[in-house]
Write an enzyme that holds these catalytic residues in place. Structure first.
Site, mmCIF file in Angstrom:
data_model
loop_
_atom_site.group_PDB
_atom_site.id
_atom_site.type_symbol
_atom_site.label_atom_id
_atom_site.label_comp_id
_atom_site.label_asym_id
_atom_site.label_seq_id
_atom_site.Cartn_x
_atom_site.Cartn_y
_atom_site.Cartn_z
ATOM 1 N N TYR A 68 4.749 -4.148 10.177
ATOM 2 C CA TYR A 68 4.640 -4.653 11.548
ATOM 3 C C TYR A 68 4.919 -3.536 12.541
ATOM 4 O O TYR A 68 5.496 -2.493 12.200
ATOM 5 C CB TYR A 68 5.595 -5.827 11.792
ATOM 6 C CG TYR A 68 7.044 -5.452 11.990
ATOM 7 C CD1 TYR A 68 7.554 -5.184 13.265
ATOM 8 C CD2 TYR A 68 7.915 -5.361 10.909
ATOM 9 C CE1 TYR A 68 8.894 -4.847 13.452
ATOM 10 C CE2 TYR A 68 9.241 -5.027 11.076
ATOM 11 C CZ TYR A 68 9.734 -4.769 12.358
ATOM 12 O OH TYR A 68 11.048 -4.422 12.541
ATOM 13 N N CYS A 69 4.493 -3.752 13.782
ATOM 14 C CA CYS A 69 4.770 -2.808 14.878
ATOM 15 C C CYS A 69 5.070 -3.622 16.130
ATOM 16 O O CYS A 69 5.706 -4.667 16.044
ATOM 17 C CB CYS A 69 3.596 -1.852 15.086
ATOM 18 S SG CYS A 69 2.042 -2.657 15.528
ATOM 19 N N ARG A 70 4.628 -3.166 17.268
ATOM 20 C CA ARG A 70 4.875 -3.885 18.517
ATOM 21 C C ARG A 70 4.021 -5.140 18.614
ATOM 22 O O ARG A 70 4.520 -6.232 18.824
ATOM 23 C CB ARG A 70 4.612 -2.971 19.713
ATOM 24 C CG ARG A 70 4.756 -3.645 21.069
ATOM 25 C CD ARG A 70 4.380 -2.698 22.200
ATOM 26 N NE ARG A 70 4.370 -3.396 23.462
ATOM 27 C CZ ARG A 70 3.355 -4.119 23.912
ATOM 28 N NH1 ARG A 70 2.256 -4.228 23.174
ATOM 29 N NH2 ARG A 70 3.409 -4.738 25.068
#
Length: 290
Positions: A68-70
């Site tokens: 995951y990221c932003r």
């Protein structure tokens, strides 16, 4: 976007972690160190997206890995690198909406590239591809004009130049396919000038995206980079699919497939350039203004 991994929602991830042993899975946060320190999914391991390719051998085969990221662009880039590495992993997942969705925030509706479903001949495909490059070029130009932050301006300047250069590469391929047809292909500058650049989803023009452009250019620098990654990997995915279709479905042949694979490879190189820029945001002061 790219085959080889699936999407998991925040609700599904919470259920998954509650029902599985810790040794069965690993959650990978691919944001930058400052973002990770500000808050992350409990138990997430931190590997910035710029380091993912070099550290893929650290992932334990057989485990489920959730990236995951932003908001999703960087994690999809990381997963694409993982899938194409040739290494063997367990199940791979992308957390839909990233940390924003995990925290219950609304994820911005970023523009996505349209498909070429209605186009079947090579000349039309390549013309549409140049038109797409102009659309993305126009979007980057507007973001650059609206932003006052040096790191964003520098990244957009590079991407604007990259899109023109890539359009020229496509033009050279178009010239080869045009040779056997009636009529004369206009010089690149004339052709690029006359194209509308309306290949963003739903036929929306860059002018229609002005409210989003203002929001993206005044928000977090990572939001701008995430948009750029989203666009480059959408183009990468599109060219990969066109390559497969050219060989297997449309009858255009292996030469056409090679053209689209080359274009896909170049889009992935653009994405790597954005990934490298993200790592510099913190070093150079992403919130500084001119």
């Amino acid at each position: 976007m790219t085959a080889g991994y699936e999407t998991i929602t925040p609700e599904e991830l919470r259920h998954f972690t509650a029902s599985h042993d810790e040794a069965d899975y690993e959650i990978i946060d691919v944001r930058e160190p400052a973002e990770y320190r500000q808050g992350h999914v409990p138990g997430a391991r931190h590997i910035p997206v710029g380091e993912v390719e070099a550290r893929l051998d650290e992932l334990v085969p057989g485990r489920t890995h959730i990236f995951y990221c932003r908001s999703g662009a960087r994690s999809r880039a990381a997963l694409t690198f993982a899938v194409e590495s040739g290494l063997t992993f367990g199940p791979l997942y992308d957390l839909a909406g990233g940390i924003l969705a995990w925290d219950g925030h609304t994820v911005p509706d970023e523009p996505r590239l349209a498909t070429f479903a209605s186009v079947s001949d090579m000349r039309s495909l390549l013309l549409r591809a140049i038109d797409m490059e102009k659309a993305v070029h126009g979007l980057y130009t507007r973001v650059r004009e609206a932003s006052g932050r040096p790191v964003v301006c520098d990244l957009m300047d590079k991407l604007v130049g990259v899109e023109v250069a890539h359009a020229r590469v496509i033009y050279r391929e178009l010239r080869k396919w045009w040779a056997a047809a009636d009529g004369q292909l206009p010089p690149f500058e004339n052709l690029f000038e006359t194209l509308e650049g309306r290949v963003l989803e739903g036929g929306r023009s860059v002018d229609e995206l002005e409210p989003w452009i203002r929001s993206a250019s005044t928000g977090d620098c990572h939001e701008v980079a995430d948009l750029a990654l989203e666009l480059e990997f959408a183009a990468y995915d599109l060219y990969r699919n066109l390559a497969d279709e050219a060989v297997q479905g449309s009858g255009l042949g292996e030469d056409a497939g090679r053209v689209f694979l080359d274009l896909a490879s170049q889009e992935k190189a653009h994405a790597r350039m954005i990934v490298a820029a993200i790592a510099r945001f913190g070093e150079e002061g992403a919130d500084a203004t001119t």
